[in-house]
Design an enzyme around this catalytic site. Sequence first.
Site, PDB file in Angstrom:
ATOM      1  N   LYS A   1       0.835  -1.207   0.000  1.00 28.18           N
ATOM      2  CA  LYS A   1       0.000   0.000   0.000  1.00 28.18           C
ATOM      3  C   LYS A   1       0.867   1.253   0.000  1.00 28.18           C
ATOM      4  O   LYS A   1       0.648   2.190  -0.771  1.00 28.18           O
ATOM      5  CB  LYS A   1      -0.936  -0.012   1.211  1.00 28.18           C
ATOM      6  CG  LYS A   1      -1.986   1.102   1.186  1.00 28.18           C
ATOM      7  CD  LYS A   1      -2.767   1.156   2.496  1.00 28.18           C
ATOM      8  CE  LYS A   1      -3.545  -0.092   2.780  1.00 28.18           C
ATOM      9  NZ  LYS A   1      -4.730  -0.232   1.924  1.00 28.18           N
TER      10      LYS A   1
ATOM     11  N   ARG B   1      -3.786   2.832   8.451  1.00 22.13           N
ATOM     12  CA  ARG B   1      -4.031   1.550   7.786  1.00 22.13           C
ATOM     13  C   ARG B   1      -2.752   0.716   7.749  1.00 22.13           C
ATOM     14  O   ARG B   1      -1.656   1.239   7.697  1.00 22.13           O
ATOM     15  CB  ARG B   1      -4.504   1.766   6.337  1.00 22.13           C
ATOM     16  CG  ARG B   1      -5.895   2.358   6.180  1.00 22.13           C
ATOM     17  CD  ARG B   1      -6.225   2.443   4.696  1.00 22.13           C
ATOM     18  NE  ARG B   1      -7.618   2.753   4.426  1.00 22.13           N
ATOM     19  CZ  ARG B   1      -8.074   3.964   4.171  1.00 22.13           C
ATOM     20  NH1 ARG B   1      -7.245   4.990   4.156  1.00 22.13           N
ATOM     21  NH2 ARG B   1      -9.356   4.160   3.933  1.00 22.13           N
TER      22      ARG B   1
ATOM     23  N   GLY C   1      -8.326  -7.406   4.237  1.00 21.73           N
ATOM     24  CA  GLY C   1      -9.228  -7.682   5.346  1.00 21.73           C
ATOM     25  C   GLY C   1      -8.614  -8.385   6.536  1.00 21.73           C
ATOM     26  O   GLY C   1      -9.294  -8.653   7.522  1.00 21.73           O
TER      27      GLY C   1
ATOM     28  N   MET D   1      -5.938  -7.370   8.497  1.00 20.29           N
ATOM     29  CA  MET D   1      -5.422  -6.534   9.580  1.00 20.29           C
ATOM     30  C   MET D   1      -6.308  -5.314   9.763  1.00 20.29           C
ATOM     31  O   MET D   1      -7.280  -5.122   9.059  1.00 20.29           O
ATOM     32  CB  MET D   1      -3.968  -6.171   9.297  1.00 20.29           C
ATOM     33  CG  MET D   1      -3.042  -7.375   9.405  1.00 20.29           C
ATOM     34  SD  MET D   1      -1.351  -6.981   8.994  1.00 20.29           S
ATOM     35  CE  MET D   1      -1.485  -6.620   7.258  1.00 20.29           C
TER      36      MET D   1
ATOM     37  N   ARG E   1      -3.661  -1.645  -6.051  1.00 19.98           N
ATOM     38  CA  ARG E   1      -2.827  -2.847  -5.881  1.00 19.98           C
ATOM     39  C   ARG E   1      -3.220  -3.825  -6.976  1.00 19.98           C
ATOM     40  O   ARG E   1      -4.305  -3.727  -7.554  1.00 19.98           O
ATOM     41  CB  ARG E   1      -3.043  -3.483  -4.507  1.00 19.98           C
ATOM     42  CG  ARG E   1      -4.469  -3.918  -4.233  1.00 19.98           C
ATOM     43  CD  ARG E   1      -4.655  -4.344  -2.789  1.00 19.98           C
ATOM     44  NE  ARG E   1      -6.051  -4.601  -2.472  1.00 19.98           N
ATOM     45  CZ  ARG E   1      -6.531  -4.715  -1.249  1.00 19.98           C
ATOM     46  NH1 ARG E   1      -5.715  -4.588  -0.216  1.00 19.98           N
ATOM     47  NH2 ARG E   1      -7.809  -4.962  -1.033  1.00 19.98           N
TER      48      ARG E   1
ATOM     49  N   HIS F   1      -2.935 -43.728   0.162  1.00 18.00           N
ATOM     50  CA  HIS F   1      -3.261 -44.528  -1.021  1.00 18.00           C
ATOM     51  C   HIS F   1      -4.421 -43.890  -1.781  1.00 18.00           C
ATOM     52  O   HIS F   1      -4.368 -43.720  -3.011  1.00 18.00           O
ATOM     53  CB  HIS F   1      -3.628 -45.955  -0.602  1.00 18.00           C
ATOM     54  CG  HIS F   1      -4.062 -46.823  -1.744  1.00 18.00           C
ATOM     55  ND1 HIS F   1      -5.390 -46.935  -2.133  1.00 18.00           N
ATOM     56  CD2 HIS F   1      -3.352 -47.603  -2.603  1.00 18.00           C
ATOM     57  CE1 HIS F   1      -5.475 -47.750  -3.175  1.00 18.00           C
ATOM     58  NE2 HIS F   1      -4.254 -48.175  -3.476  1.00 18.00           N
TER      59      HIS F   1
ATOM     60  N   SER G   1      15.214 -42.460 -11.235  1.00 16.29           N
ATOM     61  CA  SER G   1      13.987 -41.715 -10.988  1.00 16.29           C
ATOM     62  C   SER G   1      13.836 -41.587  -9.481  1.00 16.29           C
ATOM     63  O   SER G   1      13.803 -42.607  -8.784  1.00 16.29           O
ATOM     64  CB  SER G   1      12.776 -42.435 -11.585  1.00 16.29           C
ATOM     65  OG  SER G   1      11.606 -41.699 -11.348  1.00 16.29           O
TER      66      SER G   1
ATOM     67  N   CYS H   1       9.514 -38.947  -9.812  1.00 10.22           N
ATOM     68  CA  CYS H   1       8.200 -39.530 -10.083  1.00 10.22           C
ATOM     69  C   CYS H   1       7.308 -39.579  -8.859  1.00 10.22           C
ATOM     70  O   CYS H   1       6.202 -40.103  -8.911  1.00 10.22           O
ATOM     71  CB  CYS H   1       8.336 -40.936 -10.675  1.00 10.22           C
ATOM     72  SG  CYS H   1       9.111 -42.118  -9.553  1.00 10.22           S
TER      73      CYS H   1
ATOM     74  N   TYR I   1      13.537 -34.390 -16.183  1.00  8.51           N
ATOM     75  CA  TYR I   1      12.070 -34.360 -16.295  1.00  8.51           C
ATOM     76  C   TYR I   1      11.446 -34.488 -14.919  1.00  8.51           C
ATOM     77  O   TYR I   1      12.081 -34.908 -13.943  1.00  8.51           O
ATOM     78  CB  TYR I   1      11.561 -35.485 -17.208  1.00  8.51           C
ATOM     79  CG  TYR I   1      11.757 -36.892 -16.668  1.00  8.51           C
ATOM     80  CD1 TYR I   1      10.818 -37.456 -15.817  1.00  8.51           C
ATOM     81  CD2 TYR I   1      12.884 -37.647 -16.996  1.00  8.51           C
ATOM     82  CE1 TYR I   1      10.981 -38.731 -15.309  1.00  8.51           C
ATOM     83  CE2 TYR I   1      13.059 -38.924 -16.500  1.00  8.51           C
ATOM     84  CZ  TYR I   1      12.098 -39.461 -15.649  1.00  8.51           C
ATOM     85  OH  TYR I   1      12.273 -40.733 -15.137  1.00  8.51           O
TER      86      TYR I   1
END
Length: 888
Positions: free
Chosen positions: A26, A96, A105, A107, A352, A468, A777, A844, A864
């Site tokens: 701000k 503020r 909202g 603080m 903002r 699982h 992997s 993986c 990857y």
Amino acid sequence: MAKWVYAFGGGTADGDREDRDLLGGKGANLAEMATLGLPVPPGFTLTTAVCTAFYDNDRQYPDGLTDEVEAALADLETKVGKAFGDPANPLLVSVRSGARASMPGMMDTVLNLGLNDETAEGLAKLSGDRRFALDSYRRFITMYSDVVLGVPHSTFEELLERFKEDRDYQLDTEVTAEDWAALIPEYKQAVESELGQPFPTDPRDQLWGAIGAVFGSWMNDRAITYRRMYDIPASWGTAVNVQAMVFGNMGETSATGVAFTRDPSTGETGRYGEFLINAQGEDVVAGIRTPQCLTKAMREKMHDRQPSMEEAMPEVYAELERVFEKLEHHYRDMQDIEFTVEQGRLWMLQTRNGKRTARAALKIAVDMADEGLISEEEAVMRVDPGALDQLLHPTIDESYERDVIARGLPASPGAATGAAVFDADEAERRAKLGDRVILVRVETSPEDIHGMHAAQAIVTARGGMTSHAAVVARGMGRPCVSGAGDIKIDAANKRFSAKGRTVSEGEMITVDGATGEVLAGEATMIKPELSGDFAKLMTWADRTRRMKVRTNAETPADVQTAVDFGAEGIGLCRTEHMFFDADRIAAVREMILSDSQDGRVKALAKILPMQREDFASIFRIMGERPCTIRLLDPPLHEFLPHEEDDVAAVAEATGLSATALMERAQSLNETNPMLGHRGCRLGITYPEIYEMQARAIFEAQAQVEKETGIKPVAEVMIPLVAVARELEILKARIEAVARDVESETGKAPEYLIGTMIELPRAALRAGDIAAHAEFFSFGTNDLTQTTFGLSRDDAGKFLAAYLEAQIFDKDPFVSLDQEGVGDLIRIGVERGRASRSELKLGICGEHGGDPASIGFCEGVGLDYVSCSPYRVPVARLAAAQAALRAKS
């Protein structure tokens, strides 16, 4: 010496956006708007460094702060031509918060500060409107008492409502100046009765009280919760902005409002916002009055009869429109703006970067790149990869009124409705009849795989984010809520209860895997749209990223889904999932129950053609994309029956007595199967299992090559290797099978042999293992378990307490522990490539779909990442962002 206070206003400022960490969002934006020549009420900012010093020094302010605030206050008085606390010409201010990350909202704020009995009368004379002055005074008492003194807002609302009822008033605007003059002493008396001391009247005491309250609110419960949700460090602190008041409640030519330069829900171009005439900002936010639309187009769309700002204040709106254009082009992003109109004059209170939905973020980023406002690479960086989950699955319509039965963990995103069922067989039976079902279990096991596949969604009472149920559901693209501890399942009577409510089998429920909620009834759904802007952004991301993105999948449906989402290979095909299919589980159990190698080989011969067709189906879809296939990993007892009916059925099918069957199952049972007879240990003791699977892979390659002319690429993964000799032995056996298949078919299979690094010893001895491996992997699910000594299925019982106590910053099964587990991966990469420079490296585990973990993978140089099919676009975008950050 440190500078604690920065001034802004009057066309100049001490700082700008480069000082955002110090001034907060701000404060930095107010300073920048001031230097842009926009109409910003002047003021000053106490920096985030003050907040840090405040908490580091037992809530004491740093030396010199008081003098700097006094000097800034004097400068502010000069700029506005008013004096703080002067009864004849009072300066009023707002106080503020302003953290560097937007926390709307969370603080506290105080408006109209500086009012007391004398300055209120002075304000009345200056403005010529006593009602306005006293209205501002009562607002100040209410807000200051709530925020600073701890007297709840409801205390004053009750007094006001009683007062209005006595006079038959409906609205606050009907309260007259004389009424406020009568009410204000009651307000002050209420404060004194509550606290035992009078309401503070000295403006400087009020100012320091408000500053302390705003700094204090950095550590209130809602701010702490918000920071935890959005990974905002407590060490950042908040700034405090003190700003000259401008008044939107000075009559019909005054107003206040909130506006977005684009629609934050859809991303559509066009202004979006609300305003109120003769009001202050909290009136819009608090919902005390119904606001009016900002534009005529929005009013007509909403079928609102109240005039829009564009119609009611055309000259001021035209000026506001020019400000919109200037700010959006300056910040090159959609802006969230607060403004006030004081007697026909526009003032800007805040701008903002606006919060937005995932759908809006995508559209705004693509539109701004198409408009030339930002580059394609910037557009890629503008969209949160994790938020893409909202776009890849059906979601619940925001207008649907939710009736929440229970809450658990948001284990797999998306939403689905269906009839509650309580066992896998029933789920499969009903699904075959065309019913939509949701499988509700205490927890799932590999035996439930058919029911999980048949279900629209899964709910479990136990388990965590990588249980699982969670892992399998994500792989299938099924919504899942796990660890819903409120749910008590009565399997015998086919029902569950939660918070005093009971749901019986067949009743419709809705699962929201994004929020972790289980709802009563059938919710209204919105289908995903993956073309257009989504496809365009993914194209830009693919141009940018270095790492490849593969998928964890083993069914043709999941493999096809992943390819449709842009997967460039399979990083993990879990062959054990194939073993549970109904048409082969009998042969699997026959193999396990055999007490001789000949018996096992005979049973495996029945499974071989099924496995071969499994792999052929995958190779046909994947074409020449590489496919990593993990040989059997779980311990054998997981395939054996546990329920009495199942035991009887298997006994009949195998010719064994139920007693003998139970004895065999008991002999295979393990105290800690995760660390027991599984993975490559099965291959060492029962080599015929891995030889059958290798043959199925190589024969499937030959079959598909013969059918299509395409040469599939297989990467045969040997799991749970801890010692290089394990891999050396099994690699030799697999190579021998490959030679046999080549001799029999005339087709030389294209393959690599490697391992999953999932044990700390494997990472530490990666150099030895790489001598026999052509790829690694990193199986980060098990590597996390074995590094921490945690069970991912059981840790959910206490992980919440660890996160609350900040022992863990994040659940290590959701986002990679980059210090501990990450160090083991770094060691594995360095030692593995030192031994074999061309070693292919990937990940993986479930972390392969987590944006923060993907950033880590880019940093250590993996080739990857692999993730569940529905997370492939998330990984593509996250990998692109990681590559861009690495370049910057």
